[in-house]
Design a protein around this motif. Structure first.
Motif, PDB file in Angstrom:
ATOM      1  N   ASN A 125       0.811  -1.215  -0.218  1.00  0.00           N
ATOM      2  CA  ASN A 125       0.078   0.058  -0.251  1.00  0.00           C
ATOM      3  C   ASN A 125       0.912   1.176   0.284  1.00  0.00           C
ATOM      4  OD1 ASN A 125       0.902  -0.071   2.800  1.00  0.00           O
ATOM      5  ND2 ASN A 125      -1.718  -0.145   3.900  1.00  0.00           N
ATOM      6  N   ASN A 126       2.209   1.180  -0.143  1.00  0.00           N
ATOM      7  CA  ASN A 126       3.132   2.126   0.159  1.00  0.00           C
ATOM      8  C   ASN A 126       4.316   2.324  -0.912  1.00  0.00           C
ATOM      9  OD1 ASN A 126       4.462   4.373   0.986  1.00  0.00           O
ATOM     10  ND2 ASN A 126       3.126   5.312   2.266  1.00  0.00           N
ATOM     11  N   GLU A 128       7.095   3.150  -0.199  1.00  0.00           N
ATOM     12  CA  GLU A 128       8.625   3.243   1.363  1.00  0.00           C
ATOM     13  C   GLU A 128       8.416   1.435   1.157  1.00  0.00           C
ATOM     14  OE1 GLU A 128       8.066   5.970   3.610  1.00  0.00           O
ATOM     15  OE2 GLU A 128       8.338   7.684   2.214  1.00  0.00           O
ATOM     16  N   VAL A 129       7.181   0.501   1.396  1.00  0.00           N
ATOM     17  CA  VAL A 129       7.739  -0.759   1.710  1.00  0.00           C
ATOM     18  C   VAL A 129       7.591  -1.685   0.976  1.00  0.00           C
ATOM     19  CG1 VAL A 129       6.963   0.544   4.356  1.00  0.00           C
ATOM     20  CG2 VAL A 129       5.115  -0.579   2.141  1.00  0.00           C
TER      21      VAL A 129
END
Lengths: 344, 237
Positions: A125-126, A128-129
């Motif tokens: 969902n992001n 960055e991850v």
């Protein structure tokens, strides 16, 4: 003669040295976020991750460094190859350490900040991850983030690069992930012949124009311009491969309604990102269109948009392919900012 | 939203007050203090089990006064049986007054599940993070049970998920028997009992022979409904 050779070699070394440095040098201008004309607002806005040349350069190095994998054999770039628009050239399914084979085709990387979710099933969902997934996946890099940090800390060059980039002495997961997000987040493709045609800087052949018209009529309800995806999940009717047993979106949401749906991929640079589909089953664009252009191929629960395509004639397919090839963005594909820094 | 190591500050307003509360989580199985590996316990069905891992997130702590006002701490804490220091939480700068209840959340709320790379309690290196379906694992209980049909007779309950209808976030509200007076001269210690046995019962008795592995949304809310009542007040000192 000997003297001349020595002088020549010094000059050459100096020249190579000079060009290499500029080629890999990242300036503040190189990390400015420019939203291309006509693009919507991005989902990922580099909030709490202010773009900087030092962080970008660190992210670039991490992306190309096999240190992220358990046995230091594969990097992000092993499967996300620049020549393939950061997909895996000519590989139906992803490859991991020890020759392991994954369940899905490696997606091309571009315009990631306009995606609300990542992976074929949208499970991440992001931005960055996102890297945590391939790093820890047993059939990809099979590594733990904690061990990556340990390895990076042992490396004096990385220790100083993290200090320069983040102005602190610790290497932690947040900084690793944010650096990678800066590098991948700036991969923006918006200068293909299609983009130049739209802005009046280039012309299309008759076939390409016909292709665009057909595309808008038959494909754009899912592959919406200018990103060439609407960021939804759909079942495009290809029969599930029982050896992969992949329910796609349904595995994430737990809703039967979502079974066998996969993310609508962007078609930018589609010429380079073959083979196609979430499992890489189609070798080339012609095979894709042969499939899409014949509704009798579709499995149960196929998205209704698929039936709106109807029968495609041979000329339709030729024109559509001519158009799809205009989505190849050489400015992006040969952008020096994304080149492998280990080659310098 | 990382956890503060030294002692948490209230979320809102200025905090000139100096009241302090130390919360200590004491891990039990029924009325016995939890011990890893060596001690066998029984579930409600009489099936024997040992515990090899137990950790969970709590966050969004509210201290409530009788008059309805409350002080909020936004931090998250990863309470881990393996790390004794993680079982103690220090709350600082509590407005002077008499407190009657504590409320907190088991889990990580949806915003913090979607906020990208984080540090502290929410750092993915804590192995409480799902990479393939982004989100935190709120509670991990692992052990062995002869009745389990999983390889090695293990059981593994990794419970998480913030998206309805599979959300495993649960709120806990505990009333104190006596109001706790807090001021800059009165620091109190609140012992909360965390009962592992409750994860395996009420409302649903877990039969290890039928359910020994929960690692995604399948059956997760069943366990979450069970763990909702695993906390109780043990003592206030």
């Amino acid at each position: 003669m000997k003297k001349a050779l020595i002088i020549l070699s010094i000059v050459c070394t100096a020249l190579v040295g000079f060009t290499t440095n500029t080629y890999f040098l990242i300036t503040p201008k190189d990390v400015e976020l420019k939203i291309p004309k006509g693009f919507p607002k991005p989902y990922y806005k580099f909030k709490n991750n202010k773009l900087s040349p030092e962080i970008f350069v660190l992210g670039r190095k991490l992306f190309y460094d096999p240190i992220l994998s358990r046995d230091s054999t594969i990097s992000c770039a092993s499967c996300h190859q620049r020549i393939a628009a950061f997909g895996h050239f000519d590989h139906p399914l992803s490859h991991g350490i020890n020759g392991l084979i994954g369940k899905r085709n490696v997606p091309a990387l571009q315009n990631l900040i306009w995606q609300d979710t990542y992976m074929w099933d949208g499970g991440v969902n992001n931005l960055e991850v996102q890297p945590v997934s391939p790093i820890t996946n047993p059939v990809e890099m099979n590594e733990s983030i904690a061990h990556v940090i340990e390895k990076l800390k042992r490396n004096p060059t990385y220790a100083s690069e993290f200090r320069i980039a983040f102005n602190d002495t610790s290497i932690n997961s947040e900084h690793i992930l944010k650096a990678l997000a800066q590098f991948t987040g700036l991969m923006i493709s918006a200068d293909s012949r299609y983009d130049r045609f739209i802005t009046g800087q280039d012309t299309f052949s008759t076939s390409e124009k016909n292709g665009l018209e057909l595309f808008r009529d038959k494909c754009a309800s899912c592959h919406a311009e200018p990103l060439f995806t609407d960021n939804t999940y759909r079942n495009n009717g290809i029969k599930p491969d029982s050896s992969l047993d992949d329910k796609g979106r349904g595995n994430i949401t737990g809703r039967q309604f979502d079974d066998y749906k996969f993310k609508v991929p962007s078609l930018r640079n589609v010429e380079r990102s073959y083979p196609y589909m979430h499992d890489g089953r189609f070798r080339n664009l012609k095979d894709v269109l042969n499939y899409y252009g014949d509704p009798s191929n579709f499995a149960p629960n196929t998205a209704k948009e698929m039936y709106e395509i109807g029968k495609l004639s041979e000329q339709d397919k030729k024109d559509l392919i001519a158009f799809l090839l205009t989505l190849t963005d050489k400015t992006f594909l040969y952008d020096r900012r994304f080149a492998d820094p280990f080659t310098q | 939203m990382a956890s503060a190591v030294a002692g948490a500050m209230p979320f809102t307003g200025k905090h000139p007050d100096q009241g302090k509360l130390t919360i200590i989580f004491d891990h039990y199985v029924n009325d016995k203090i939890l011990q890893f590996d060596t001690v066998a316990y029984n579930n409600e069905l009489g099936q024997s089990f040992t515990v090899t891992k137990f950790k969970y997130y709590i966050g969004n702590i509210h201290l409530k006064k009788a008059n309805g006002t409350e002080t909020t701490y936004k931090d998250y804490y990863l309470v881990n049986e393996e790390e004794p220091s993680s079982k103690t939480i220090n709350l600082n700068h509590i407005p002077t007054g008499s407190y009657t209840a504590i409320e907190f959340m088991i889990g990580v709320d949806s915003v913090d599940n979607c906020s990208g790379a984080q540090s502290g309690a929410l750092d993915p290196i804590n192995a409480m993070f799902w990479a393939w379906n982004t989100g935190y694992i709120f509670m991990k209980l692992e052990g062995k049970a002869p009745a389990s049909t999983s390889p090695g007779n293990i059981f593994e309950f990794h419970i998480g998920g913030y998206k309805p209808p599979y959300s495993c976030i649960r709120k806990v509200l505990l009333y104190f028997d006596q109001p706790i007076p807090l001021s800059d001269t009165a620091t109190k210690e609140l012992h909360i009992k965390t009962d592992v046995a409750e994860i395996l019962k009420t409302p649903v008795n877990i039969d290890f022979s039928k359910l020994s592995s929960v690692t995604d949304f399948h059956n997760a809310t069943t366990i979450a409904d069970n763990y909702m009542d695993m906390f109780s007040i043990l003592s206030i000192r």
